[in-house]
Design an enzyme around this catalytic site. Structure first.
Site, PDB file in Angstrom:
ATOM      1  N   GLU A 202       0.851  -1.193   0.000  1.00 25.76           N
ATOM      2  CA  GLU A 202       0.000   0.000   0.000  1.00 25.76           C
ATOM      3  C   GLU A 202       0.886   1.241   0.000  1.00 25.76           C
ATOM      4  O   GLU A 202       1.956   1.257   0.621  1.00 25.76           O
ATOM      5  CB  GLU A 202      -0.881  -0.017   1.244  1.00 25.76           C
ATOM      6  CG  GLU A 202      -1.881   1.104   1.345  1.00 25.76           C
ATOM      7  CD  GLU A 202      -2.753   0.942   2.577  1.00 25.76           C
ATOM      8  OE1 GLU A 202      -3.894   0.465   2.432  1.00 25.76           O
ATOM      9  OE2 GLU A 202      -2.291   1.268   3.686  1.00 25.76           O
ATOM     10  N   GLU A 277     -10.915   3.313  10.154  1.00 22.99           N
ATOM     11  CA  GLU A 277      -9.642   4.000  10.295  1.00 22.99           C
ATOM     12  C   GLU A 277      -9.261   4.706   8.993  1.00 22.99           C
ATOM     13  O   GLU A 277      -9.384   4.132   7.907  1.00 22.99           O
ATOM     14  CB  GLU A 277      -8.549   3.020  10.716  1.00 22.99           C
ATOM     15  CG  GLU A 277      -8.884   2.296  12.012  1.00 22.99           C
ATOM     16  CD  GLU A 277      -7.680   1.629  12.642  1.00 22.99           C
ATOM     17  OE1 GLU A 277      -6.593   1.627  12.024  1.00 22.99           O
ATOM     18  OE2 GLU A 277      -7.815   1.115  13.759  1.00 22.99           O
ATOM     19  N   GLU A 290      -8.639   0.804   7.024  1.00 22.18           N
ATOM     20  CA  GLU A 290      -9.252  -0.473   7.345  1.00 22.18           C
ATOM     21  C   GLU A 290     -10.434  -0.237   8.272  1.00 22.18           C
ATOM     22  O   GLU A 290     -10.603   0.858   8.818  1.00 22.18           O
ATOM     23  CB  GLU A 290      -8.249  -1.407   8.038  1.00 22.18           C
ATOM     24  CG  GLU A 290      -7.730  -0.874   9.374  1.00 22.18           C
ATOM     25  CD  GLU A 290      -6.602  -1.711   9.933  1.00 22.18           C
ATOM     26  OE1 GLU A 290      -5.849  -2.283   9.127  1.00 22.18           O
ATOM     27  OE2 GLU A 290      -6.477  -1.776  11.165  1.00 22.18           O
ATOM     28  N   ARG A 294     -14.769  -4.707  15.705  1.00 20.81           N
ATOM     29  CA  ARG A 294     -14.707  -5.067  17.130  1.00 20.81           C
ATOM     30  C   ARG A 294     -14.596  -3.794  17.943  1.00 20.81           C
ATOM     31  O   ARG A 294     -14.510  -2.695  17.394  1.00 20.81           O
ATOM     32  CB  ARG A 294     -13.478  -5.942  17.384  1.00 20.81           C
ATOM     33  CG  ARG A 294     -12.183  -5.279  16.894  1.00 20.81           C
ATOM     34  CD  ARG A 294     -10.947  -6.041  17.275  1.00 20.81           C
ATOM     35  NE  ARG A 294      -9.756  -5.586  16.593  1.00 20.81           N
ATOM     36  CZ  ARG A 294      -9.050  -4.521  16.897  1.00 20.81           C
ATOM     37  NH1 ARG A 294      -9.444  -3.742  17.885  1.00 20.81           N
ATOM     38  NH2 ARG A 294      -7.956  -4.200  16.230  1.00 20.81           N
TER      39      ARG A 294
END
Length: 671
Positions: A202, A277, A290, A294
């Site tokens: 990335e 994020e 990402e 959770r």
């Protein structure tokens, strides 16, 4: 859906205890699971019931789906909360819980799968209109194809694990020459931590901010943003300091990022607590990194500025309830800052530390929150992440929150293992951080060795050493069977000063020469004479010194040959150096030893072969991170004591390198 009456937390440490706290408030019974290494852990004792998972390694305990589900059945639980890490983003585990008739406190398995692969998630976000960074899958590519992909993306770039997070399986690559090794190393680390070695490349933003948005969604289609968190201060791509709201985000940008996060969650049919994020560039543009399906480690800062209990909302949503009004119309009140207190040594490249916590005391008054799974006497092992606690402060303003948190950390007493406490204090008090100008390179621009260097370069170090010496003298007096009032080492004729030698955690020795006479101490540390000092109090636990009109108390904890000394200016741990060295403790010259208990992952090199300075020789794995042991200088590998799969303890000899000059001298002697 029937109400939850007993909940098992499929996790350990502070997050297990955090979930238990909300369950108690809701009247829900709690169940812990524990490995053999965690038999005496706080979370094990904190639950109403606990079920053993035989073994110590994560793969055979907290990552074993069948064992955790069986534990829930055995305890009669009707719900499972996964916490974060371990199985929290494992869709197979979520399905196994549902198949067993357990309420899953988390998003639908389909949403976990959608976001579980960062590669697939990026494609889905692009389709939903969320901005992304360019990149590509690197798994299984040969050297040529990998090189072409790297060139297409451009350098510097990131190698990232598709299945994980927390900085594991992540490497920055500055040029094509290091790409192949970085992909292989990241893949191994990802496979060990997450059971999936898939990695991708990335584009790397050189001075990014890491800003994430907390989302919450219910089964009735409501998705809300609970504002952003700034998580830019990181080490090894793992967050160290987090705060909310971000000092870099305006009201307009907050709205745009919140809308993008809600779109991202809606695109995958999300339910429950999640975090989207983003990487925020200097020009104000942002891109999707990402989505964590959770509860995040740093969720307390969001709770403190919104007044919401995110675990309570998770449980309500999992039972089919709509989000309550206070969650649908949230507002920001004040500022919150969180730091992660780790058992690691920032001066030694963040080397994880293990051992027993002799003392663990963090002040909790005045808006300070401490989420932890350890306490005085707890063991820190090499099996799990080295985080000891999250220490969080709330105040009406950012400046007040920073000051409050720094003061609480500085006053903390954490003895038995080296920690990053001093680095955290100095970061919170650093002008650049206070001004809000941080990015993910903060700890690269500012030497972690200096930020975390305790009192080693501080003129106050000498007084802490004196306090340790006097506390030791006081203990010996109190332990004396006869005439305890006579000073240790007393003679009936004039003699030289008494002597004690201490060693710091970094191995620096400090020579103390002193005379005690009627409440006064004349002392020199490393031959530097200190000013005359009055001893106001001298006990094994407290020493009060007065010099130059200034009186200062020193709290001391003596643990065998180790003295832990704390004052208002900081703390340090010192080990008394024995007068006579135990021959069994001496290792051969050139020995490379294990810095911590760990597993041997890989061995490079052959006995008798030449090695070059900086050449990797042994790769270890501890606390789910890889640590490479390098040749210290040019020489010859004379012995190799380990092989892949071996378990080693701290100080165990891994290999012996005969340095080039030593080999030449030996050859000349033989001839």
């Amino acid at each position: 859906m029937p109400p939850i009456t007993k909940l098992l937390v499929a996790n350990r440490g502070e997050i297990a205890r955090r979930v238990f706290r909300t369950c108690r408030e809701l009247g829900i019974a709690t169940v812990a699971v524990f490995s053999d290494a965690d038999a005496d852990a706080w979370h094990t004792a904190d639950a109403d019931e606990a079920v053993r998972l035989p073994g110590a390694a994560p793969s055979e305990t907290y990552l074993d789906v069948e064992a955790v589900v069986a534990a829930a059945r055995r305890a009669g639980a009707d719900a499972v909360h996964p916490g974060y890490g371990f199985l929290s983003e494992n869709a197979g585990f979520a399905r196994a819980c549902e198949a067993a008739g357990l309420t899953w406190i988390g998003p639908p398995p389909s949403a976990i799968e959608s976001m579980g692969s960062k590669l697939a998630a990026k494609a889905m976000m692009a389709d939903a209109g969320v901005p992304i960074l360019r990149g590509g899958d690197a798994t299984g590519l040969d050297a040529d194809r990998l090189s072409r992909l790297g060139a297409e993306i451009g350098y510097p770039l990131l190698v990232k694990a598709s299945a994980g997070g927390g900085g594991r399986g992540m490497r920055i690559v500055d040029g094509p020459g290091r790409l192949t090794d970085a992909v292989a190393s990241a893949g191994r680390e990802a496979a060990a931590a997450f059971g999936d070695g898939t990695v991708f490349l990335e584009r790397y933003v050189t001075r990014p901010r890491h800003v994430e948005v907390q989302v919450m969604a219910d089964v009735h289609g409501t998705v809300v943003s609970l504002f952003e968190r700034e998580c830019s201060v990181q080490r090894r791509h793992q967050k160290v300091v987090e705060e909310a709201p971000s000092p870099a985000v305006s009201g307009t940008l907050r709205a745009r990022m919140g809308e993008a996060a809600v779109r991202a969650a809606a695109a995958v049919g999300y339910v429950g607590a999640g975090t989207v994020e983003f990487v925020l560039d200097e020009d104000g543009t942002f891109a999707f990194l990402e989505m964590n399906t959770r509860l995040q480690v740093e969720h307390p800062v969001t709770e403190l500025i919104t007044g919401l209990d995110l675990v309570r909302l998770q449980i309500l949503v999992a039972q089919g309830a709509p989000l309550p009004p206070e969650a649908c119309s949230p507002s920001i009140d004040g500022h919150a800052v969180e730091v992660r207190l780790y058992a690691e040594d920032p001066t030694q490249d963040y080397l994880p530390q293990t051992g027993r916590l002799v003392t663990f005391e963090v002040p909790r008054a005045g808006g300070i929150r401490v989420d932890t799974g350890v306490r005085s006497g707890s063991e820190v092992t090499h099996h799990y992440d080295p985080m000891l606690a999250k220490v969080v402060a709330w105040a009406p303003t950012r400046d007040e929150a920073l000051g409050k948190l720094a003061a609480a950390l500085a006053a903390s007493k954490v003895h038995g293992v080296v920690t990053n406490r001093d680095l955290l204090v100095r970061t919170l008090r650093h002008p650049e951080f206070i001004d809000g100008g941080t990015d993910t390179g903060f700890l690269e621009r500012h030497d972690p060795g200096e930020l975390g260097a305790s009192l080693l370069n501080d003129p106050e170090l000498a007084w802490h050493v004196v306090a340790a010496t006097l506390a030791l003298v006081a203990r010996r007096r109190s332990d004396a069977r006869t005439q305890p009032t006579i000073p240790a080492g007393w003679r009936n004729n004039p003699s030289q000063r008494q002597r004690t030698v201490w060693a710091t955690a970094a191995g620096v020795e400090l020579d103390v020469r002193y005379d005690l006479d009627e409440g006064l101490v004349a002392v020199a540390v490393d031959a530097v004479e200190l000013e005359p000092t009055r001893v106001v109090v001298m006990t094994p636990t407290l020493v009060v010194l007065e010099a130059g009109g200034l009186r200062r108390p020193y709290d001391v904890v003596l643990d065998g040959e180790v003295a832990h000394v704390d004052s208002s200016v900081g703390g340090i741990s010192l080990t008394e150096v024995p007068r006579f060295v135990d021959p069994s403790a001496v290792v051969a010259p050139g020995s490379l030893t294990a810095p911590m208990p760990s597993s041997v992952v890989r061995v490079d090199g052959e006995v008798g072969a030449a090695v070059r300075s900086g050449q990797p020789l042994v790769v270890l794995e501890a606390m789910k991170m890889e640590h490479t042991v390098f040749a210290p200088a040019d020489g010859v590998l004379r012995s190799l004591a380990v092989k892949p799969g071996d378990q080693v303890g701290s100080g165990d000899v891994l290999a012996v390198v005969e340095l080039e000059q030593e080999a030449a001298d030996q050859s000349a002697t033989n001839h």
